[in-house]
Design an enzyme around this catalytic site. Structure first.
Site, short mmCIF file in Angstrom:
data_model
loop_
_atom_site.label_atom_id
_atom_site.label_comp_id
_atom_site.label_asym_id
_atom_site.label_seq_id
_atom_site.Cartn_x
_atom_site.Cartn_y
_atom_site.Cartn_z
CD GLU A 97 -11.69 -9.05 -35.24
OE1 GLU A 97 -11.66 -9.61 -36.35
OE2 GLU A 97 -10.68 -8.58 -34.70
CB CYS A 123 -27.80 9.80 -36.37
SG CYS A 123 -27.81 9.60 -34.58
#
Length: 338
Positions: A97, A123
């Site tokens: 983060e 993906c």
């Protein structure tokens, strides 16, 4: 999921500058390959990947995504202040983060009112990002949305080679990590908008998704490693793709030969050839990028789409299929009318 009012303004890619061949990676693994009796040239012969691209040391995923986003915004002739939502879809991240999206938001100088967040789905992340932005546009929540992705394979490939170079690495470890050596790097971005704002845009009709999460153990990755059961992943992925194709036939009216260009997520030669054969795809209607770029994860579909457009393969009115399988397993198929 169908859209009536969503179009693609622009799609752009940035190639990472460092070309790294499969032969180079094998030279770094020469000791281990000799000890394990693995023949030279195996990486390229099995995967069809001659090379992949890597970013210079210090390049962050947000840097790659920002480069591509700047190109997409320029191609759309769009003031960045008009972007109402930014979604980053990369597997690679600058940090745990904050989100990579907020870093790209700052680097692009987007408006404070532009919502920004990450979406992760292996993906398929970019296709998911397109659907989310499409929904927001269809509902009238925003006029313009931006999907970005920056992938960098250098660290995970380097760490994998270091691990496999240990005297304790055995055949099982070599093959479990083999797919990691196919990974490449890229930056991609796409601007989507309401169709009436882009008379020369490309209609995004929507798509379908199907899950088979009972196979979520076949490919698992961390920052420094990715272990894959390549054979089972290929077979179960193709089985899932067949079910997704059936859904696309029902929802989008697809049939063999009905589409003009097939833009697929490419892992290797074996994967691409089997995928093409399964759906009777004319090789002339599929641009193969894996030989020079390898597997670039969620950047794969937009990378192929952008390169196909750049090469003049896409003509006005062409039906373009976007197709991908992501570890998890999930499969998505969508259509764009160019």
């Amino acid at each position: 999921m169908r859209f009536d009012h969503v179009s693609i303004c622009s799609v752009a890619h940035v190639d990472a500058p460092d070309r790294v061949t499969s032969a180079e990676l094998e030279r770094r693994l020469a000791g281990t390959m000799k000890r394990l009796h693995v023949p030279t040239g195996l990486l390229e012969s099995l995967t069809g990947i001659t090379a992949r691209r890597m970013w210079p040391e210090g390049t962050q995923p947000s840097d790659a995504a920002t480069l591509a986003a700047s190109r997409a915004l320029a191609a759309a002739d769009l003031d960045p202040q008009r972007v109402g939502a930014l979604i980053n879809t990369s597997v690679c991240r600058d940090y745990v983060e904050p989100s990579t999206a907020c870093l790209v938001h700052a680097k692009l100088g987007l408006a404070p009112t532009c919502i920004n967040f990450d979406v992760g789905n292996a993906c398929l992340g970019f296709l998911n990002g397109m659907e989310i932005i499409g929904n927001m546009i269809e509902r009238g929540q925003l006029d313009y949305g931006l999907v970005v992705d920056g992938e960098s394979s250098r660290y995970v490939v380097d760490q994998t080679i270091a691990r496999l170079s240990s005297d304790t690495a055995d055949q099982a470890a070599f093959w479990a990590n083999f797919a990691t050596l196919t990974l490449g790097s890229a930056g991609v971005a796409m601007v989507l908008t309401r169709s009436d704002l882009a008379p020369n845009g490309h209609r995004f009709l929507g798509g379908v998704t199907v899950a088979a999460t009972e196979h979520s153990d076949l490919c698992r990755g961390q920052v420094d490693r990715m272990e894959t059961n390549s054979g089972d992943l290929l077979n179960t992925g193709l089985e899932l793709a067949q079910r997704t194709w059936a859904a696309a036939q029902r929802e989008l009216g697809w049939s063999p030969g009905s589409l003009d260009e097939y833009v697929i997520h490419q892992v290797s030669k074996v994967h691409t050839d089997k995928f093409r054969a399964a759906f009777e795809i004319d090789p002339q209607r599929l641009l193969a990028t894996y030989p020079e770029y390898g597997n670039v994860g969620p950047a794969g579909v937009p990378l192929v789409l952008s390169k196909a457009a750049e090469l003049g393969r896409l003509r006005a009115g062409d039906r373009v299929a976007l197709m991908g399988i992501g570890s998890g397993l999930n499969c998505a198929m969508a259509e764009v009318v160019w």
